[in-house]
Design an enzyme around this catalytic site. Structure first.
Site, mmCIF file in Angstrom:
data_model
loop_
_atom_site.group_PDB
_atom_site.id
_atom_site.type_symbol
_atom_site.label_atom_id
_atom_site.label_comp_id
_atom_site.label_asym_id
_atom_site.label_seq_id
_atom_site.Cartn_x
_atom_site.Cartn_y
_atom_site.Cartn_z
ATOM 1 N N ASP A 141 55.997 47.873 76.563
ATOM 2 C CA ASP A 141 57.335 48.025 77.130
ATOM 3 C C ASP A 141 58.157 46.782 76.813
ATOM 4 O OD1 ASP A 141 59.361 49.373 78.417
ATOM 5 O OD2 ASP A 141 58.660 48.965 80.448
ATOM 6 N N ALA A 144 62.514 44.771 84.107
ATOM 7 C CA ALA A 144 63.211 45.417 82.985
ATOM 8 C C ALA A 144 62.392 45.218 81.720
ATOM 9 C CB ALA A 144 64.616 44.840 82.828
ATOM 10 N N GLN A 202 66.640 51.564 83.805
ATOM 11 C CA GLN A 202 67.393 52.521 82.991
ATOM 12 C C GLN A 202 68.869 52.516 83.416
ATOM 13 O OE1 GLN A 202 66.185 54.690 80.466
ATOM 14 N NE2 GLN A 202 64.284 53.517 80.530
#
Length: 390
Positions: free
Chosen positions: A281, A315, A148
Site C-alpha cells: 500500500d 494514508a 480515499q
C-alpha cells in the site's frame, strides 16, 4: 539468457542449502541440491550459460505487490508514464518482479486516463513488470473511506466498468469495492463473470453482507483490518467474515503500524498460510524522508515513516515488500518459505497470474538473490538481470 544460479540456499517449499537452479531462456529448467548442482556446473558450457554466484545467501522467489500507489517521489494517479517507470525501477531494487499500480478514488476522467496509461505501458528490462491494474474504489463506503477521496465516492456503475474494461481488457486484474453500496453486488457479478478478482475493502458490510459477497464471488480482502468493519463478538463484521471464511485471500500491510503484531497473530491463527497476501500500500513518500506528499487528490503527511491525512487517518505506507517479508520472519516468527509465499505465490494466484511467484521447474525465472540479512544482490525477471547491486 541461459543461466545457472549456484552457491545459495533456495527458498521454495523447503530450504535447499547450497542449491542450484538452471534457467533456459525465461523458464526454470531445474531446481536441485549441491551434489547434482556440482555435476551440472562441471558439464556446463560457459559459452552457453552465465554462472551466477549467490555468495552463500538466499535465492528466493521474486516478489509480487498487488497493492501499491507510488514510491520514490511519484504518485501513480498523476497520469505520467515516467511515474510508472520510476516505481518499477524502485521496487525492483527490493526484489519485486511484478506489481499492480493501484488507483485511489478519483473522477471518472482521471481513472480512465490512468487506465489508458496502464493499458499502453510497455516495460523495460530494468523494471519490475506491470501485471495490470488494481482499481481501489470508487465504489466504496463513505463511512470506511480511510484516506480515499470522499467527493468522488459513488455507487457502483456498470457502464463505467464496461468502459474501463474496454480500455484494459485482461489488464483489469483486481477491483476493491464495498458490496453493500448501491449496485455493489451487481458489480461483483459483472466482474466475476469476466474473471476479474474482486476484493472487499473500505466496507462497512455486516458479517452477513460480506458472506453474501463471498458467495457471489468476492475472493479477496483489501488490507485486512484496515478500512473495514471490525470484529465484534455480536457483529463479526468484514474482519470476522474474512477470518472465518476459507478460501478468501487476506491482504496484510505488515509494516507493524497498520496492524498490531497481536492482530497479525490472530490472522495467522485463522487463515491458512496460502491465503495471506503481503502488500505494501506504498505511497509517494516511500524511500524518501518524512515530510508532505500527495495521495491522489489529497495531501498526506509522513512522520516517523507513517503516512497520514491532516485529520490523522493512515494514508498508505512507506513500506517495501521485502521489509514486509522480513518483519514476518523476524517479528512474527514465520519460516522463510511461508513468509515468501505470502509475498510471491499467493499474490500471483490471487489475481490469476500463472507460472509466477514460486521457484519450481517450468515457472518463470523470477528470483531475488539476497544476503542472510535481506540485502538484495540481484533481481532476475524472466531470466534477465533486472537489477544488480554491483
Amino acid at each position: 539468457m541461459n543461466m545457472i544460479i549456484t552457491n545459495g540456499t533456495i527458498v521454495t517449499d523447503r530450504l535447499i542449502p547450497n542449491g542450484t537452479i538452471v534457467v533456459i531462456g525465461d523458464k526454470i529448467l531445474y531446481v536441485g541440491d549441491e551434489i547434482e548442482g556440482q555435476r551440472i556446473l562441471k558439464a556446463a558450457d560457459k559459452n552457453v550459460f552465465k554462472i551466477i554466484d549467490a555468495r552463500g545467501g538466499y535465492i528466493a522467489p521474486g516478489l509480487i505487490d498487488v497493492h501499491i500507489h507510488g514510491s520514490d517521489g511519484v504518485d501513480l494517479m498523476d497520469g505520467k508514464e515516467e511515474s510508472i517507470r520510476t516505481v518499477a525501477r524502485y521496487v525492483v531494487k527490493y526484489g519485486v518482479v511484478g506489481f499492480l499500480p493501484s488507483t485511489v478514488t478519483a473522477s471518472p476522467e482521471k481513472t480512465r486516463k490512468v487506465s489508458q496509461l496502464i493499458s499502453d505501458f510497455v516495460g523495460r528490462d530494468d523494471e519490475a513488470e506491470v501485471l495490470g491494474i488494481h482499481l481501489e474504489g470508487p465504489y466504496i463506503n463513505e463511512k470506511r473511506k480511510g484516506a480515499q477521496y470522499g467527493p468522488e465516492i459513488r455507487q457502483a456503475d456498470l457502464d463505467e466498468l464496461e468502459n474501463l474494461y474496454t480500455i484494459l481488457g485482461d489488464k483489469l486484474r483486481l477491483v476493491t469495492l464495498a458490496p453493500e453500496v448501491p449496485k455493489g453486488l451487481e458489480a461483483v457479478d459483472w466482474l466475476v463473470d469476466r474473471g476479474i478478482t474482486v476484493s472487499i475493502g473500505h466496507s462497512d458490510a455486516t458479517y452477513e453482507q460480506a458472506v453474501e459477497g463471498f458467495q457471489r464471488g468476492i475472493s479477496h480482502g483489501t488490507h485486512t483490518f484496515n478500512g473495514m468493519r471490525g470484529l465484534h463478538h455480536r457483529e463479526p463484521g468484514v474482519v470476522g467474515a474474512i477470518l472465518a471464511t476459507p478460501g478468501i485471500y487476506a491482504e496484510l500491510i505488515a509494516d507493524l503500524v497498520h496492524v498490531h503484531p497481536g492482530a497479525i497473530r490472530v490472522l495467522l491463527a485463522s487463515k491458512d498460510v496460502n491465503e495471506i497476501v503481503l502488500i505494501t500500500d506504498a505511497v509517494q513518500a516511500t524511500g524518501l524522508p518524512d515530510g508532505e506528499y500527495v495521495l491522489g487528490d489529497q495531501r498526506i503527511f509522513v512522520k516517523e515513516g507513517a503516512a497520514r491525512l491532516a485529520e490523522g487517518n493512515l494514508a498508505g505506507s512507506t513500506l517495501n515488500l521485502l521489509q514486509a517479508v522480513r518483519n514476518m520472519v523476524e517479528v512474527l516468527g514465520l519460516s522463510l518459505p511461508d513468509a515468501f509465499r505470502m509475498a510471491s505465490l499467493n499474490p500471483a494466484k490471487s489475481i490469476g497470474v500463472e507460472n509466477k511467484g514460486w521457484i519450481q521447474e517450468g515457472n518463470d525465472a523470477d528470483f531475488v538473490i539476497m544476503s542472510p540479512d535481506f540485502e538484495v544482490y540481484m533481481t532476475i525477471i524472466g531470466g534477465t538481470i533486472a537489477y544488480s547491486a554491483d
